[in-house]
Design an enzyme around this catalytic site. Structure first.
Site, short mmCIF file in Angstrom:
data_model
loop_
_atom_site.label_atom_id
_atom_site.label_comp_id
_atom_site.label_asym_id
_atom_site.label_seq_id
_atom_site.Cartn_x
_atom_site.Cartn_y
_atom_site.Cartn_z
N HIS A 21 59.45 72.71 46.12
CA HIS A 21 60.00 74.03 46.42
C HIS A 21 59.85 74.31 47.90
O HIS A 21 58.86 73.90 48.50
CB HIS A 21 59.29 75.12 45.60
CG HIS A 21 60.09 76.36 45.53
ND1 HIS A 21 60.05 77.32 46.52
CD2 HIS A 21 60.99 76.78 44.61
CE1 HIS A 21 60.89 78.27 46.19
NE2 HIS A 21 61.48 77.98 45.05
N GLU A 38 62.45 75.14 37.33
CA GLU A 38 63.45 74.47 36.51
C GLU A 38 62.84 73.53 35.47
O GLU A 38 63.47 73.24 34.46
CB GLU A 38 64.40 73.63 37.39
CG GLU A 38 64.93 74.33 38.61
CD GLU A 38 66.03 75.30 38.29
OE1 GLU A 38 66.11 75.75 37.14
OE2 GLU A 38 66.81 75.62 39.20
N1 COA Z 1 61.30 64.38 44.43
C1 COA Z 1 61.00 63.47 45.38
N2 COA Z 1 60.79 63.79 46.67
C2 COA Z 1 60.89 65.08 47.00
C3 COA Z 1 61.20 66.07 46.06
C4 COA Z 1 61.40 65.68 44.73
N3 COA Z 1 61.70 66.58 43.79
N4 COA Z 1 61.25 67.26 46.69
C5 COA Z 1 60.99 67.02 47.98
N5 COA Z 1 60.78 65.70 48.18
C6 COA Z 1 60.44 65.05 49.43
C7 COA Z 1 61.71 64.86 50.28
O1 COA Z 1 62.32 63.63 50.00
C8 COA Z 1 61.17 64.95 51.67
O2 COA Z 1 60.64 63.70 52.02
P1 COA Z 1 60.70 63.15 53.53
O3 COA Z 1 59.94 64.15 54.35
O4 COA Z 1 60.03 61.82 53.45
O5 COA Z 1 62.15 63.10 53.89
C9 COA Z 1 60.01 65.94 51.57
O6 COA Z 1 59.61 65.92 50.19
C10 COA Z 1 60.42 67.36 51.94
O7 COA Z 1 61.58 67.69 51.23
P2 COA Z 1 62.66 68.76 51.71
O8 COA Z 1 64.02 68.35 51.26
O9 COA Z 1 62.46 69.05 53.17
O10 COA Z 1 62.22 70.02 50.93
P3 COA Z 1 63.09 71.33 50.83
O11 COA Z 1 62.18 72.46 51.03
O12 COA Z 1 64.28 71.27 51.70
O13 COA Z 1 63.64 71.24 49.35
C11 COA Z 1 63.91 71.33 47.04
C12 COA Z 1 63.17 71.91 48.26
C13 COA Z 1 63.63 72.19 45.82
C14 COA Z 1 65.43 71.38 47.31
C15 COA Z 1 63.45 69.88 46.83
O14 COA Z 1 62.07 69.87 46.55
C16 COA Z 1 64.24 69.17 45.73
O15 COA Z 1 65.28 68.57 46.02
N6 COA Z 1 63.74 69.19 44.45
C17 COA Z 1 64.45 68.56 43.37
C18 COA Z 1 65.58 69.43 42.88
C19 COA Z 1 65.08 70.67 42.15
O16 COA Z 1 64.15 70.62 41.37
N7 COA Z 1 65.75 71.80 42.44
C20 COA Z 1 65.41 73.06 41.85
C21 COA Z 1 64.92 74.00 42.89
S1 COA Z 1 64.14 75.43 42.21
#
Ligand code: COA
Length: 386
Positions: free
Chosen positions: A267, A321
């Site tokens: 998140h 979720e």
């Molecule tokens: N699985 C694997 N790796 C994850 C991850 C996940 N669910 N969520 C974050 N990461 C990793 C990213 O790959 C990134 O790695 P890096 O620094 O080596 O590139 C790091 O953690 C930071 O991720 P980032 O995309 O900057 O986080 P964010 O704050 O932009 O994204 C979410 C938040 C929710 C979009 C992200 O955690 C995600 O894609 N989760 C899965 C989808 C999901 O559950 N969505 C529902 C949201 S409520």
């Protein structure tokens, strides 16, 4: 702090805002507050742990829109008002009955809202339009669901609460108290969440003083993406694919090795467990099939371990979720309607934010930093031709 200042660093033309606007404050709000470090979510001063399940969802909706908890008369009037706005217009029904059966239900909802918005509306009818929207989302979705399944359409019942009526229109059965309570609590937990992407979309759109239907169409389109509201069906699909607890570790490792994300984890704001996830886990334990629940808890433990090893500095716990998928499935919501059911809850938050934005509006118009080339010239060959 004024608009568009970062809590950590000031956004200025010389230092562009962080990617994804992380940490940037774009509005003052009195609707909800997220404490990302403490793992707390507050609606207008009340912790969601105290609200969910203790007050029927209609009371929470009133709180979000009006600003205080309703007294008994206000509660009854608001609940009655929601019930009386549930019937959908003939042109919306015609669309639902002609929409392709393979359409994503959230896309159907988005187009149905566009059709609702064909009738002129103005700023003075915002409450009436808001009631129409939130009350009719479940009717639209269940009408579409039963049409595509070639089942008889079930008209809404205005004596039932928001959650019970939705399950009734979808399944044809008035739900038992346990299922009603689970969906009612889910609606409370998902109704608002600070400046999430879809709420931001709604506020940006309404800030141009367009109509509320256009703002809600923007919000629905934004919610649809898997990085926002599109994750719970993917969580469910992941659990189906993993099938047994003993497969979890290998499945998750392979996914991470392919640089793919594990749905339902991580998140932007929470640096600890999402407080909604804790409550949803309890609801899942009470309502879901025990085998699925056992599989989900194994996946949770294994994924946490692997994600922690990969990102020691960034806690990646279950988000809202993950256990939502178990709760929604247990109460009878079809898998491809998880995100549109999320929209049924979040619409209350969107409308609260639209009202707040309009009460003190300034159009959103940030800057961008141009990083492309300058001083290019159209080639002579083109000039000669024209
Ligand atoms: N699985 C694997 N790796 C994850 C991850 C996940 N669910 N969520 C974050 N990461 C990793 C990213 O790959 C990134 O790695 P890096 O620094 O080596 O590139 C790091 O953690 C930071 O991720 P980032 O995309 O900057 O986080 P964010 O704050 O932009 O994204 C979410 C938040 C929710 C979009 C992200 O955690 C995600 O894609 N989760 C899965 C989808 C999901 O559950 N969505 C529902 C949201 S409520």
């Amino acid at each position: 702090m004024t608009s568009c200042q970062s809590s950590e660093n000031l956004a200025s033309p010389w230092s562009p805002a962080p990617k994804g606007l992380e940490g940037v404050v774009v509005a003052n709000t009195m609707i909800s507050k997220i404490d990302g470090k403490g793992g707390k979510l507050v609606y207008r001063g009340y912790d969601i742990q105290d609200l969910a399940g203790n007050i029927p969802f209609e009371g929470v909706a009133f709180l979000l829109w009006v600003g205080h908890l309703p007294n008994p008369l206000e509660f009854d009037t608001f609940k009655k008002n929601l019930g009386e706005h549930r019937n959908i217009a003939a042109d919306v029904k015609i669309f639902l009955e002609s929409a392709p059966h393979e359409a994503v239900p959230l896309s159907v909802l988005r187009t149905a809202v566009s059709i609702m918005g064909l009738r002129p509306s103005d700023k003075d009818s915002i409450l009436e339009d808001g009631l129409n929207l939130v009350s009719q989302f479940p009717t639209i979705l269940s009408h579409y669901q039963r049409t595509r399944n070639e089942e008889e359409i079930i008209a809404p019942r205005n004596d039932l609460g928001h959650a019970a009526n939705y399950i009734y229109m979808l399944t044809g059965e008035v739900p038992n108290k346990k299922h009603e309570h689970a969906l009612d609590s889910y609606f409370t937990l998902l109704a608002d969440h600070g400046m999430n992407a879809s709420t931001f979309s709604a506020r940006v759109t309404i800030s141009t003083l367009t109509d509320i239907y256009s703002a809600i169409v923007s919000a629905i389109g934004t919610l649809k993406g898997p990085l926002h509201g599109g994750a719970p069906s993917k969580v469910w699909e992941m659990l189906q694919e993993i099938e047994k607890p003993e497969n979890a570790s290998a499945w998750l490792k392979e996914r991470l090795a392919n640089n793919e994300r594990i749905m339902g984890f991580g998140h932007r704001i929470y640096k600890t467990e999402d407080p909604r996830s804790k409550i949803l886990k309890e609801l899942a334990k009470e309502n879901a099939d025990p085998d699925i629940f056992a599989l989900a808890t194994t996946v949770e433990t294994e994924a946490r371990k692997l994600l922690q090893a990969e990102h020691p500095a960034r806690p990646l716990d279950t988000n809202v979720e993950f256990y939502s998928s178990l709760v929604l499935s247990a109460v009878g919501i079809p898998t491809d309607m998880f995100t549109s059911t999320f929209a049924c809850a979040r619409a209350f938050g969107w409308i609260a934010h639209i009202m707040e934005q309009l009460a003190d509006n300034r159009v959103f118009r940030p800057n961008s930093e141009y990083v492309g080339p300058l001083d290019l010239r159209v080639p002579e060959a083109w000039r000669a031709k024209n």
